[in-house]
Design a protein around this motif. Structure first.
Motif, PDB file in Angstrom:
ATOM      1  N   THR A 263      37.201   7.695  37.009  1.00 54.96           N
ATOM      2  CA  THR A 263      35.739   7.596  37.028  1.00 54.96           C
ATOM      3  C   THR A 263      35.118   8.258  35.796  1.00 54.96           C
ATOM      4  O   THR A 263      33.996   7.961  35.428  1.00 54.96           O
ATOM      5  N   LYS A 264      35.885   9.175  35.190  1.00 54.06           N
ATOM      6  CA  LYS A 264      35.483   9.790  33.922  1.00 54.06           C
ATOM      7  C   LYS A 264      36.730   9.829  33.053  1.00 54.06           C
ATOM      8  O   LYS A 264      37.836   9.632  33.534  1.00 54.06           O
ATOM      9  N   ASN A 265      36.570  10.143  31.798  1.00 54.11           N
ATOM     10  CA  ASN A 265      37.725  10.140  30.892  1.00 54.11           C
ATOM     11  C   ASN A 265      38.456  11.481  30.937  1.00 54.11           C
ATOM     12  O   ASN A 265      38.552  12.183  29.940  1.00 54.11           O
ATOM     13  N   THR A 266      38.956  11.845  32.154  1.00 53.98           N
ATOM     14  CA  THR A 266      39.660  13.111  32.291  1.00 53.98           C
ATOM     15  C   THR A 266      40.965  12.884  33.046  1.00 53.98           C
ATOM     16  O   THR A 266      41.200  11.808  33.592  1.00 53.98           O
ATOM     17  N   ALA A 267      41.784  13.927  33.106  1.00 55.20           N
ATOM     18  CA  ALA A 267      43.031  13.877  33.872  1.00 55.20           C
ATOM     19  C   ALA A 267      42.863  14.534  35.237  1.00 55.20           C
ATOM     20  O   ALA A 267      43.808  14.655  35.999  1.00 55.20           O
ATOM     21  N   SER A 268      41.640  14.944  35.544  1.00 51.73           N
ATOM     22  CA  SER A 268      41.392  15.689  36.779  1.00 51.73           C
ATOM     23  C   SER A 268      41.471  14.795  38.011  1.00 51.73           C
ATOM     24  O   SER A 268      40.967  13.662  38.013  1.00 51.73           O
ATOM     25  N   ASP A 269      42.071  15.324  39.072  1.00 56.57           N
ATOM     26  CA  ASP A 269      42.156  14.589  40.338  1.00 56.57           C
ATOM     27  C   ASP A 269      40.773  14.196  40.860  1.00 56.57           C
ATOM     28  O   ASP A 269      40.614  13.131  41.447  1.00 56.57           O
ATOM     29  N   LYS A 270      39.775  15.065  40.647  1.00 53.22           N
ATOM     30  CA  LYS A 270      38.442  14.783  41.196  1.00 53.22           C
ATOM     31  C   LYS A 270      37.814  13.559  40.528  1.00 53.22           C
ATOM     32  O   LYS A 270      36.870  12.975  41.071  1.00 53.22           O
TER      33      LYS A 270
ATOM     34  N   ARG B  28      52.656  22.243  50.350  1.00 57.38           N
ATOM     35  CA  ARG B  28      51.507  22.096  49.452  1.00 57.38           C
ATOM     36  C   ARG B  28      51.574  23.204  48.415  1.00 57.38           C
ATOM     37  O   ARG B  28      51.533  24.388  48.746  1.00 57.38           O
ATOM     38  N   MET B  29      51.670  22.810  47.174  1.00 50.43           N
ATOM     39  CA  MET B  29      51.765  23.779  46.084  1.00 50.43           C
ATOM     40  C   MET B  29      50.492  23.770  45.238  1.00 50.43           C
ATOM     41  O   MET B  29      49.761  22.783  45.224  1.00 50.43           O
ATOM     42  N   PRO B  30      50.236  24.850  44.536  1.00 46.79           N
ATOM     43  CA  PRO B  30      49.066  24.851  43.650  1.00 46.79           C
ATOM     44  C   PRO B  30      49.245  23.819  42.544  1.00 46.79           C
ATOM     45  O   PRO B  30      50.367  23.504  42.148  1.00 46.79           O
ATOM     46  N   SER B  31      48.144  23.294  42.070  1.00 45.70           N
ATOM     47  CA  SER B  31      48.198  22.368  40.943  1.00 45.70           C
ATOM     48  C   SER B  31      48.815  23.073  39.743  1.00 45.70           C
ATOM     49  O   SER B  31      48.586  24.264  39.516  1.00 45.70           O
ATOM     50  N   SER B  32      49.598  22.327  38.972  1.00 47.63           N
ATOM     51  CA  SER B  32      50.193  22.903  37.755  1.00 47.63           C
ATOM     52  C   SER B  32      49.232  22.794  36.566  1.00 47.63           C
ATOM     53  O   SER B  32      49.540  23.248  35.469  1.00 47.63           O
ATOM     54  N   SER B  33      48.054  22.227  36.806  1.00 48.75           N
ATOM     55  CA  SER B  33      47.042  22.127  35.756  1.00 48.75           C
ATOM     56  C   SER B  33      46.520  23.503  35.377  1.00 48.75           C
ATOM     57  O   SER B  33      46.380  24.389  36.218  1.00 48.75           O
ATOM     58  N   ARG B  34      46.192  23.661  34.099  1.00 51.15           N
ATOM     59  CA  ARG B  34      45.594  24.924  33.638  1.00 51.15           C
ATOM     60  C   ARG B  34      44.232  25.161  34.286  1.00 51.15           C
ATOM     61  O   ARG B  34      43.745  26.290  34.325  1.00 51.15           O
ATOM     62  N   ALA B  35      43.615  24.081  34.783  1.00 45.68           N
ATOM     63  CA  ALA B  35      42.307  24.223  35.428  1.00 45.68           C
ATOM     64  C   ALA B  35      42.414  24.986  36.744  1.00 45.68           C
ATOM     65  O   ALA B  35      41.424  25.541  37.219  1.00 45.68           O
ATOM     66  N   TYR B  36      43.613  25.033  37.325  1.00 47.06           N
ATOM     67  CA  TYR B  36      43.793  25.771  38.580  1.00 47.06           C
ATOM     68  C   TYR B  36      43.941  27.248  38.248  1.00 47.06           C
ATOM     69  O   TYR B  36      44.827  27.626  37.476  1.00 47.06           O
ATOM     70  N   PRO B  37      43.085  28.111  38.804  1.00 43.53           N
ATOM     71  CA  PRO B  37      43.009  29.506  38.349  1.00 43.53           C
ATOM     72  C   PRO B  37      44.134  30.405  38.862  1.00 43.53           C
ATOM     73  O   PRO B  37      43.933  31.248  39.715  1.00 43.53           O
ATOM     74  N   MET B  38      45.317  30.210  38.313  1.00 41.22           N
ATOM     75  CA  MET B  38      46.466  31.035  38.693  1.00 41.22           C
ATOM     76  C   MET B  38      47.461  31.026  37.530  1.00 41.22           C
ATOM     77  O   MET B  38      47.675  29.985  36.914  1.00 41.22           O
ATOM     78  N   LYS B  39      48.038  32.174  37.220  1.00 44.47           N
ATOM     79  CA  LYS B  39      49.002  32.247  36.114  1.00 44.47           C
ATOM     80  C   LYS B  39      50.276  31.485  36.471  1.00 44.47           C
ATOM     81  O   LYS B  39      50.640  31.400  37.652  1.00 44.47           O
ATOM     82  N   PRO B  40      50.987  30.960  35.457  1.00 44.39           N
ATOM     83  CA  PRO B  40      52.239  30.237  35.731  1.00 44.39           C
ATOM     84  C   PRO B  40      53.233  31.062  36.553  1.00 44.39           C
ATOM     85  O   PRO B  40      53.925  30.532  37.416  1.00 44.39           O
ATOM     86  N   GLU B  41      53.273  32.378  36.287  1.00 46.93           N
ATOM     87  CA  GLU B  41      54.198  33.243  37.024  1.00 46.93           C
ATOM     88  C   GLU B  41      53.856  33.296  38.517  1.00 46.93           C
ATOM     89  O   GLU B  41      54.745  33.304  39.374  1.00 46.93           O
ATOM     90  N   GLN B  42      52.560  33.292  38.819  1.00 45.45           N
ATOM     91  CA  GLN B  42      52.122  33.295  40.223  1.00 45.45           C
ATOM     92  C   GLN B  42      52.403  31.937  40.871  1.00 45.45           C
ATOM     93  O   GLN B  42      52.818  31.863  42.030  1.00 45.45           O
TER      94      GLN B  42
END
Length: 195
Positions: free
Chosen positions: A95-102, A164-178
């Motif tokens: 619906t927009k030119n993004t990679a976001s699920d929304k 259900r795992m957190p999104s691996s996108s940088r937009a998801y507010p969690m460090k890769p280690e977490q």
């Protein structure tokens, strides 16, 4: 104006004997790829998460000195660990030119049941992100688990854990280690600690 319907660009990656099936929603647009494989955007943390869990090194799958992942190394790793990969949508409209699920409208869902029939040993499904989880839980008539948790679904007399795992996108507010700590639960491993 007719919407631009995109068809999934990759074949399902289904190694023989796979016990885990990982499902995202849909790949980003081609101009965001650094390789023609799953999680191809160099800004996405999926392969860093896997590097942390299995090799205690978030750069393990990065080609040194380049902003791209080593597809050959990733595929060999997935085969060795018995991890299959695909997505919950086979056709979408952005619906927009993004990679976001929304910003994705799913036009055609993946026949996950048919995929599971090709994976007779699969006992774990991992969904990366909210839309992938919602899509799959709706198909199986299951309640959506919280992030980092799982429910059990049935397929042809088989009980399968759906994480259900957190999104691996940088937009998801969690460090890769977490994120790695969460994914390790589904992959039956604890991230390796340094030292």
């Amino acid at each position: 104006m007719t919407p631009n319907i995109e068809t999934h660009p990759f074949e399902p990656f289904v190694p023989e004997g796979a016990r885990t099936l990982m499902l995202g929603t849909f790949p980003p647009a081609r101009h965001r790829w650094c390789m023609p494989f799953y999680y191809p955007n160099f800004q996405n943390d999926m392969w860093r998460i896997m590097g942390i869990i299995f090799f205690n090194d978030k750069t393990h799958f990065i080609i040194e000195g380049e902003k791209r992942f080593d597809q050959e190394k990733i595929e060999a790793f997935l085969r060795a660990e018995g991890i299959a990969m695909y997505d919950t949508a086979t056709k979408v409209v952005r619906t927009k030119n993004t990679a976001s699920d929304k910003d994705l409208d799913i036009i055609e869902e993946t026949d996950v049941e048919a995929m599971l029939s090709r994976l007779p040993l699969c006992d774990t499904i991992i969904t990366a992100g909210q839309l992938a989880t919602a899509t799959l839980c709706r198909r199986f008539g299951a309640e959506e688990p919280k992030v980092g948790e799982h429910v059990t679904v049935e397929h042809n007399g088989r009980s399968i854990r759906l994480f259900r795992m957190p999104s691996s996108s940088r937009a998801y507010p969690m460090k890769p280690e977490q994120k790695a700590e969460q994914y390790a639960k589904a992959l039956c491993r604890q991230p390796r600690r340094k030292g």
